[in-house]
Scaffold this motif. Structure first.
Motif, PDB file in Angstrom:
ATOM      1  N   SER A   1      21.758  16.569  35.808  1.00 53.15           N
ATOM      2  CA  SER A   1      20.690  16.142  36.385  1.00 53.15           C
ATOM      3  C   SER A   1      21.063  15.597  37.787  1.00 53.15           C
ATOM      4  O   SER A   1      22.248  14.974  37.836  1.00 53.15           O
ATOM      5  CB  SER A   1      19.948  15.035  35.751  1.00 53.15           C
ATOM      6  N   ILE A   2      20.348  15.461  38.919  1.00 48.23           N
ATOM      7  CA  ILE A   2      20.604  14.966  40.198  1.00 48.23           C
ATOM      8  C   ILE A   2      19.570  14.092  40.582  1.00 48.23           C
ATOM      9  O   ILE A   2      18.240  14.712  40.547  1.00 48.23           O
ATOM     10  CB  ILE A   2      21.175  16.047  41.296  1.00 48.23           C
ATOM     11  N   HIS A   3      19.762  13.180  41.153  1.00 45.11           N
ATOM     12  CA  HIS A   3      18.713  12.228  41.750  1.00 45.11           C
ATOM     13  C   HIS A   3      18.949  11.980  43.265  1.00 45.11           C
ATOM     14  O   HIS A   3      20.013  11.173  43.586  1.00 45.11           O
ATOM     15  CB  HIS A   3      18.283  10.949  40.987  1.00 45.11           C
ATOM     16  N   SER A   4      18.220  12.309  44.098  1.00 40.83           N
ATOM     17  CA  SER A   4      18.138  11.963  45.630  1.00 40.83           C
ATOM     18  C   SER A   4      17.805  10.458  45.763  1.00 40.83           C
ATOM     19  O   SER A   4      16.900   9.899  45.254  1.00 40.83           O
ATOM     20  CB  SER A   4      17.284  13.045  46.072  1.00 40.83           C
ATOM     21  N   ALA A   5      18.274  10.051  47.024  1.00 38.92           N
ATOM     22  CA  ALA A   5      18.023   8.631  47.253  1.00 38.92           C
ATOM     23  C   ALA A   5      16.584   8.467  47.644  1.00 38.92           C
ATOM     24  O   ALA A   5      16.071   7.157  47.349  1.00 38.92           O
ATOM     25  CB  ALA A   5      18.925   8.092  48.383  1.00 38.92           C
ATOM     26  N   ASP A   6      15.935   9.353  48.200  1.00 43.71           N
ATOM     27  CA  ASP A   6      14.392   9.145  48.536  1.00 43.71           C
ATOM     28  C   ASP A   6      13.428   9.279  47.171  1.00 43.71           C
ATOM     29  O   ASP A   6      12.428   9.002  47.546  1.00 43.71           O
ATOM     30  CB  ASP A   6      14.147  10.206  49.483  1.00 43.71           C
ATOM     31  N   GLU A   7      14.117   9.268  46.137  1.00 40.74           N
ATOM     32  CA  GLU A   7      13.081   9.397  44.836  1.00 40.74           C
ATOM     33  C   GLU A   7      12.733   7.947  44.625  1.00 40.74           C
ATOM     34  O   GLU A   7      11.534   7.760  44.179  1.00 40.74           O
ATOM     35  CB  GLU A   7      13.889   9.815  43.609  1.00 40.74           C
ATOM     36  N   ASP A   8      13.518   6.999  45.111  1.00 43.70           N
ATOM     37  CA  ASP A   8      13.312   5.535  44.799  1.00 43.70           C
ATOM     38  C   ASP A   8      14.093   4.881  45.840  1.00 43.70           C
ATOM     39  O   ASP A   8      15.025   4.203  45.304  1.00 43.70           O
ATOM     40  CB  ASP A   8      13.577   5.150  43.128  1.00 43.70           C
ATOM     41  N   PRO A   9      13.351   4.577  46.929  1.00 44.31           N
ATOM     42  CA  PRO A   9      14.222   3.882  48.076  1.00 44.31           C
ATOM     43  C   PRO A   9      14.527   2.525  47.637  1.00 44.31           C
ATOM     44  O   PRO A   9      15.356   1.725  48.115  1.00 44.31           O
ATOM     45  CB  PRO A   9      13.110   3.950  49.225  1.00 44.31           C
ATOM     46  N   SER A  10      13.595   1.794  46.797  1.00 49.20           N
ATOM     47  CA  SER A  10      13.951   0.372  46.440  1.00 49.20           C
ATOM     48  C   SER A  10      15.242   0.244  45.636  1.00 49.20           C
ATOM     49  O   SER A  10      15.723  -1.018  45.532  1.00 49.20           O
ATOM     50  CB  SER A  10      12.985  -0.096  45.379  1.00 49.20           C
ATOM     51  N   ARG A  11      15.909   1.483  45.071  1.00 44.30           N
ATOM     52  CA  ARG A  11      17.027   1.325  44.317  1.00 44.30           C
ATOM     53  C   ARG A  11      18.351   1.383  45.604  1.00 44.30           C
ATOM     54  O   ARG A  11      18.371   1.967  46.393  1.00 44.30           O
ATOM     55  CB  ARG A  11      17.321   2.163  43.309  1.00 44.30           C
ATOM     56  N   GLU A  12      19.423   0.506  45.152  1.00 49.82           N
ATOM     57  CA  GLU A  12      20.524   0.471  46.152  1.00 49.82           C
ATOM     58  C   GLU A  12      21.462   1.787  45.679  1.00 49.82           C
ATOM     59  O   GLU A  12      21.932   2.367  46.541  1.00 49.82           O
ATOM     60  CB  GLU A  12      21.345  -0.804  45.818  1.00 49.82           C
ATOM     61  N   TRP A  13      21.337   1.851  44.416  1.00 48.12           N
ATOM     62  CA  TRP A  13      22.349   3.018  43.885  1.00 48.12           C
ATOM     63  C   TRP A  13      21.494   4.351  43.187  1.00 48.12           C
ATOM     64  O   TRP A  13      20.455   3.918  42.423  1.00 48.12           O
ATOM     65  CB  TRP A  13      23.727   2.560  43.124  1.00 48.12           C
ATOM     66  N   HIS A  14      21.820   5.455  43.293  1.00 48.89           N
ATOM     67  CA  HIS A  14      21.334   6.583  42.518  1.00 48.89           C
ATOM     68  C   HIS A  14      22.453   7.309  41.620  1.00 48.89           C
ATOM     69  O   HIS A  14      23.548   7.071  42.139  1.00 48.89           O
ATOM     70  CB  HIS A  14      20.531   7.545  43.646  1.00 48.89           C
ATOM     71  N   TYR A  15      22.124   8.082  41.012  1.00 48.40           N
ATOM     72  CA  TYR A  15      22.998   8.568  40.013  1.00 48.40           C
ATOM     73  C   TYR A  15      22.649  10.299  39.688  1.00 48.40           C
ATOM     74  O   TYR A  15      21.613  10.681  39.861  1.00 48.40           O
ATOM     75  CB  TYR A  15      23.118   7.999  38.576  1.00 48.40           C
ATOM     76  N   ASN A  16      23.728  10.765  39.520  1.00 43.91           N
ATOM     77  CA  ASN A  16      23.839  12.366  38.991  1.00 43.91           C
ATOM     78  C   ASN A  16      24.472  12.124  37.535  1.00 43.91           C
ATOM     79  O   ASN A  16      25.415  11.719  37.383  1.00 43.91           O
ATOM     80  CB  ASN A  16      24.541  13.197  39.912  1.00 43.91           C
ATOM     81  N   ARG A  17      23.801  12.919  36.716  1.00 44.29           N
ATOM     82  CA  ARG A  17      24.559  12.879  35.312  1.00 44.29           C
ATOM     83  C   ARG A  17      25.536  14.116  34.851  1.00 44.29           C
ATOM     84  O   ARG A  17      25.237  15.244  35.389  1.00 44.29           O
ATOM     85  CB  ARG A  17      23.265  12.980  34.446  1.00 44.29           C
ATOM     86  N   LEU A  18      26.543  13.703  34.703  1.00 43.79           N
ATOM     87  CA  LEU A  18      27.719  14.567  34.305  1.00 43.79           C
ATOM     88  C   LEU A  18      27.852  14.478  32.779  1.00 43.79           C
ATOM     89  O   LEU A  18      28.053  13.297  32.448  1.00 43.79           O
ATOM     90  CB  LEU A  18      28.813  14.395  35.167  1.00 43.79           C
ATOM     91  N   ILE A  19      28.331  15.514  32.044  1.00 44.10           N
ATOM     92  CA  ILE A  19      28.454  15.455  30.516  1.00 44.10           C
ATOM     93  C   ILE A  19      29.769  16.324  30.534  1.00 44.10           C
ATOM     94  O   ILE A  19      30.012  17.327  30.967  1.00 44.10           O
ATOM     95  CB  ILE A  19      27.308  16.427  29.824  1.00 44.10           C
ATOM     96  N   SER A  20      30.746  15.525  29.589  1.00 42.09           N
ATOM     97  CA  SER A  20      32.124  16.061  29.492  1.00 42.09           C
ATOM     98  C   SER A  20      32.041  17.184  28.703  1.00 42.09           C
ATOM     99  O   SER A  20      31.387  17.372  27.439  1.00 42.09           O
ATOM    100  CB  SER A  20      33.008  14.897  28.801  1.00 42.09           C
ATOM    101  N   VAL A  21      32.722  18.228  28.860  1.00 39.50           N
ATOM    102  CA  VAL A  21      32.815  19.540  28.363  1.00 39.50           C
ATOM    103  C   VAL A  21      33.914  19.323  27.155  1.00 39.50           C
ATOM    104  O   VAL A  21      33.625  20.000  26.077  1.00 39.50           O
ATOM    105  CB  VAL A  21      33.406  20.763  29.231  1.00 39.50           C
ATOM    106  N   ARG A  22      34.767  18.304  27.111  1.00 37.69           N
ATOM    107  CA  ARG A  22      35.549  17.922  26.130  1.00 37.69           C
ATOM    108  C   ARG A  22      35.002  17.504  24.781  1.00 37.69           C
ATOM    109  O   ARG A  22      35.046  17.695  23.768  1.00 37.69           O
ATOM    110  CB  ARG A  22      36.857  17.363  26.659  1.00 37.69           C
TER     111      ARG A  22
END
Length: 321
Positions: free
Chosen positions: A166-187
């Motif tokens: 999943s990916i989240h652009s900063a303009d989805e919620d301008p009130s947040r300082e940081w945004h995140y993209n989810r990464l899942i370990s294949v291991r």
């Protein structure tokens, strides 16, 4: 006999759409009809949870709204077909799930369906998935390693260290300082967040730059941990792949997994730090891992869906984040 069958079928309720078929799933021991929306979710059409949309926990299939994933030598449209195959695989089986009625952040009932999870993962239609920094169940990881070893499904043309889900652009919620993209370990299936402050344009590709280790050297270091007389009894509960994860993560980012606790943690850190200082772990390198297409939710479906989701999609190896 025919009347009994007809009555039984009608009692399950109306079909989700003309021409669609139910699948049978045992939920907490009771058989009910469900309809798979994709490979890791379904709607229930009978029993206690009738009408509920359900998310199947512990594994994840690729996005099925369009050609939105890419890694290795795959074209995004090929991975889109893989997502559709996961849906069809779910629909044609009979599965067994349990739930306590708890929900995810989207209000969907969470179901645990081990037989479905292992089947989807072993075929390469899904990957092991945890929502936090804990490892996936051993049966799921064994199925995933088997799929990777035989290059089934999504692993046929490349195996990144992490899958972006999943990916989240900063303009989805301008009130947040940081945004995140989810990464899942294949291991080991654990989840990590890639923190950022970027705004993504519609139809732009977002890629993860992976820090990769010298795997043969890291595996040798893991074997040394296993053979260490002081550590061996403390690490008995962990599989070899977990020990590889301990060494790899510390070498990459200077930390151990949160799930390694107790007296083993400081000793593992001490040993790995010593091996790192002695140059036993080799060099790290940065390579592009998995990528995901940014399309706002409201532009993923219907007549107004984004242009890059139409046809075979858009993968020009052009500019990406």
């Amino acid at each position: 006999m025919l009347v009994a069958i007809a009555v039984s079928f009608v009692s399950w309720g109306p079909s989700p759409a003309l021409g669609d078929a139910y699948s049978r799933v045992f939920i907490n021991g009771t058989p009910v009809p469900v309809f798979f929306n994709d490979g890791d979710s379904f709607r229930v059409f009978g029993g206690e949870y009738r009408g509920s949309q359900c998310r199947l926990a512990g594994f994840n299939t690729l996005e099925s709204f369009g050609p939105g994933h890419q890694w290795g030598d795959w074209h995004p449209y090929e991975l889109y077909i893989n997502a559709k195959m996961a849906t069809y695989n779910g629909r044609r089986g009979t599965w067994h799930c349990t739930t306590d009625g708890s929900t995810d952040t989207y209000g969907r009932i969470l179901m645990i369906c081990p037989d479905l999870a292992v089947d989807q993962i072993r075929r390469g239609y899904a990957h092991a998935y945890q929502a936090d920094d804990t490892p996936s169940p051993p049966a799921y990881l064994r199925a995933q390693q088997d799929a990777i070893r035989h290059r089934r499904g999504m692993w046929a043309h490349g195996v990144p260290d992490y899958l972006m889900t999943s990916i989240h652009s900063a303009d989805e919620d301008p009130s947040r300082e940081w945004h995140y993209n989810r990464l899942i370990s294949v291991r080991d299936g654990h989840s990590e967040s890639m923190q950022h402050r970027e705004t993504y344009e519609e139809c732009s590709w977002v890629c993860n730059d992976e820090i990769r280790v010298d795997l043969p050297r890291v595996r040798e270091a893991a074997r040394q941990l296993r053979a260490d007389p002081e550590l061996a009894p403390l690490l008995a509960e962990w599989a070899n792949l977990h020990l590889v994860e301990f060494v790899s993560r510390f070498h990459r980012v200077g930390e151990l997994p949160e799930y390694l606790q107790g007296p083993a943690r400081p000793l593992v850190e001490q040993r790995v730090r010593q091996m790192q200082a002695a140059g036993q772990l080799g060099e790290t390198r940065t390579e592009r891992g998995s990528c995901m297409l940014h399309v706002p939710f409201e532009r993923r479906y219907g007549r107004d869906r984004a242009e890059c989701l139409r046809g075979h999609g858009d993968w020009g190896h052009g500019e990406s984040h």
